[in-house]
Design an enzyme around this catalytic site. Structure first.
Site, PDB file in Angstrom:
ATOM      1  N   LYS A 117       0.372  -0.967   0.161  1.00 67.01           N
ATOM      2  CA  LYS A 117      -0.265   0.258  -0.273  1.00 67.01           C
ATOM      3  C   LYS A 117       1.383   0.977   0.179  1.00 67.01           C
ATOM      4  O   LYS A 117       0.375   2.263  -0.508  1.00 67.01           O
ATOM      5  CB  LYS A 117      -0.470  -0.173   1.471  1.00 67.01           C
ATOM      6  CG  LYS A 117      -2.119  -1.354   0.928  1.00 67.01           C
ATOM      7  CD  LYS A 117      -3.431  -0.755   2.115  1.00 67.01           C
ATOM      8  CE  LYS A 117      -4.654  -0.947   1.215  1.00 67.01           C
ATOM      9  NZ  LYS A 117      -5.611  -1.248   2.715  1.00 67.01           N
ATOM     10  N   LYS A 199      -3.320 -11.371  -7.105  1.00 73.97           N
ATOM     11  CA  LYS A 199      -4.657 -11.809  -6.645  1.00 73.97           C
ATOM     12  C   LYS A 199      -6.037 -10.540  -6.750  1.00 73.97           C
ATOM     13  O   LYS A 199      -5.788  -9.476  -6.745  1.00 73.97           O
ATOM     14  CB  LYS A 199      -5.053 -11.192  -4.500  1.00 73.97           C
ATOM     15  CG  LYS A 199      -4.322  -9.897  -3.731  1.00 73.97           C
ATOM     16  CD  LYS A 199      -5.082 -10.568  -2.423  1.00 73.97           C
ATOM     17  CE  LYS A 199      -4.732  -8.879  -2.161  1.00 73.97           C
ATOM     18  NZ  LYS A 199      -5.398  -8.668  -0.504  1.00 73.97           N
ATOM     19  N   LYS A 202     -10.356  -4.894  -5.478  1.00 72.47           N
ATOM     20  CA  LYS A 202     -11.194  -3.473  -6.318  1.00 72.47           C
ATOM     21  C   LYS A 202     -10.328  -2.678  -7.115  1.00 72.47           C
ATOM     22  O   LYS A 202     -11.105  -1.760  -7.639  1.00 72.47           O
ATOM     23  CB  LYS A 202     -11.977  -3.201  -5.115  1.00 72.47           C
ATOM     24  CG  LYS A 202     -10.934  -2.099  -3.498  1.00 72.47           C
ATOM     25  CD  LYS A 202     -11.281  -2.748  -2.715  1.00 72.47           C
ATOM     26  CE  LYS A 202     -10.844  -2.262  -1.375  1.00 72.47           C
ATOM     27  NZ  LYS A 202     -10.680  -3.202  -0.635  1.00 72.47           N
TER      28      LYS A 202
END
Ligand code: TYM
Length: 335
Positions: A117, A199, A202
């Protein structure tokens, strides 16, 4: 819900930072309804976690309610388990601060999600993003659970939670139960439909199927799913050699309850052209009743409010018991 029932306890949560997707559903969520029959279950909407990345406030509110409706539509009966919004139970933030002080800089630096992130949001590497696992440990440890059902990608966070709990217990005695991650064999890591090496998430919407998506959009995504460029073009489970097809086999197996071998036999001799729409249809039919029921529930805001209010009350009670114990152990004067 009193622990005196002697049932094992389970807790899990999903962030309402995006619409629920097939990875969330096939990984952990679809297993939860069966668990509520056997365990004392707590399922929450992890809204505190979402603001580690900037959120649109109106969207966050909408998604939180939609996620609650989807939880219920997936079979989480609020009469049989505790459904709540994380920010409604202040003990989560309160315990997180204490646990921050028992979590090491080095171990937080090793978290894969932090590394991913912070690479993705280089302009907003905030302290919350870094200490996120201590909040997640608080979410879990407050309820003294035996198991934490999650997908594969959250295993590392459950492991650090165990390390923090053990560290605390070694200093103060048995304050926390040390829980086990509970990871399903099939569906624990659903990959993106258009980039099967990543993976499903969203943040890559083209390769991601959302629970509330229209059937025609779901079918389009499956028909366009990336398959493999090998010459054999047969439906065979081999994740290293054939990541695209193997992901579709995993999705079909999870949706239908069939084994990988059964799926291979069913599509033996048929090309990818037949297989891809068949997977799409299985998912459309799996999601149809969930979508319809969630849409119905969303028209009844009063009911949804009553669910999260009752849930917060029950969660508050259990969480505060643990928090009081922790405050006492570390030496805070009781109010
Ligand atoms: P989150 O919101 O990213 O994902 C929610 C759950 O869905 C699983 N999942 C997947 N499973 C299979 N394939 C995928 N592609 C996929 N993508 C997501 C995740 O493993 C997770 O189980 N930190 C957590 C939320 C959280 C939590 C907690 C969970 C906060 N506190 C306490 C358990 C207990 C998270 O970000 O999950």
């Amino acid at each position: 819900m009193e622990q005196a029932t002697q049932k094992k306890v389970m807790i899990s949560g999903i962030q309402p930072s995006g619409d629920l997707h097939l990875g969330n559903y096939l990984g952990p969520l679809r297993h939860w309804p069966a668990m509520i029959e056997e365990f004392d279950c707590y399922f929450f909407l992890a809204d505190l976690h979402t603001i580690t990345v900037r959120q649109d406030p109106a969207m966050l509110r909408r998604r939180t309610l939609e996620q609650l409706a989807s939880y219920i539509a997936c079979g989480l009966d609020p009469e049989k388990c505790v459904l709540f919004v994380q920010s409604h139970v202040p003990a989560h933030s309160q315990l997180a601060w204490v646990l921050d002080c028992y979590t090491m800089f080095g171990e937080l630096s090793r978290m894969t999600q932090f590394k991913d992130k912070s690479a993705k949001h280089a302009d907003n590497i905030n302290a919350g993003l870094f200490t996120y696992p201590a909040l997640m440990a608080a979410d879990i440890l407050l309820y003294q659970p035996d198991f934490v059902p999650v997908g594969e990608d959250q295993k590392q966070h459950v492991e650090i939670c165990r390390d923090i709990a053990n560290r605390f217990n070694n200093i103060y005695g048995e304050v926390f139960k040390v829980p086990e991650p509970y990871i399903a064999k099939v569906g624990a890591r659903i990959m993106s439909l258009n980039a099967p090496e990543s993976k499903m998430s969203k943040s890559m919407p083209e390769g991601c199927v959302f629970l509330m998506e229209k059937p025609e959009d779901i079918m389009r995504k499956f028909k366009r799913a990336v398959t493999d460029s090998d010459t054999e073009r047969c439906v065979r489970y081999a994740p290293a050699e054939k990541p695209g097809v193997s992901n579709l086999i995993q999705i079909y197996a999870a949706a239908t309850g069939k084994s990988y071998e059964e799926v291979e036999r069913e599509f033996d001799g048929q090309g990818y052209g037949k297989f891809k729409p068949a997977v799409g249809e299985a998912i459309v039919e799996t999601l149809r009743p969930i979508r319809e029921e969630a849409q119905r529930l969303l028209t009844d805001k009063t009911y949804l409010e009553s669910v999260y209010r009752a849930g917060a009350e029950k969660a508050d009670y259990v969480a505060n018991k643990t928090l009081r114990k922790v405050y006492k152990k570390v030496g805070f004067v009781a109010r």
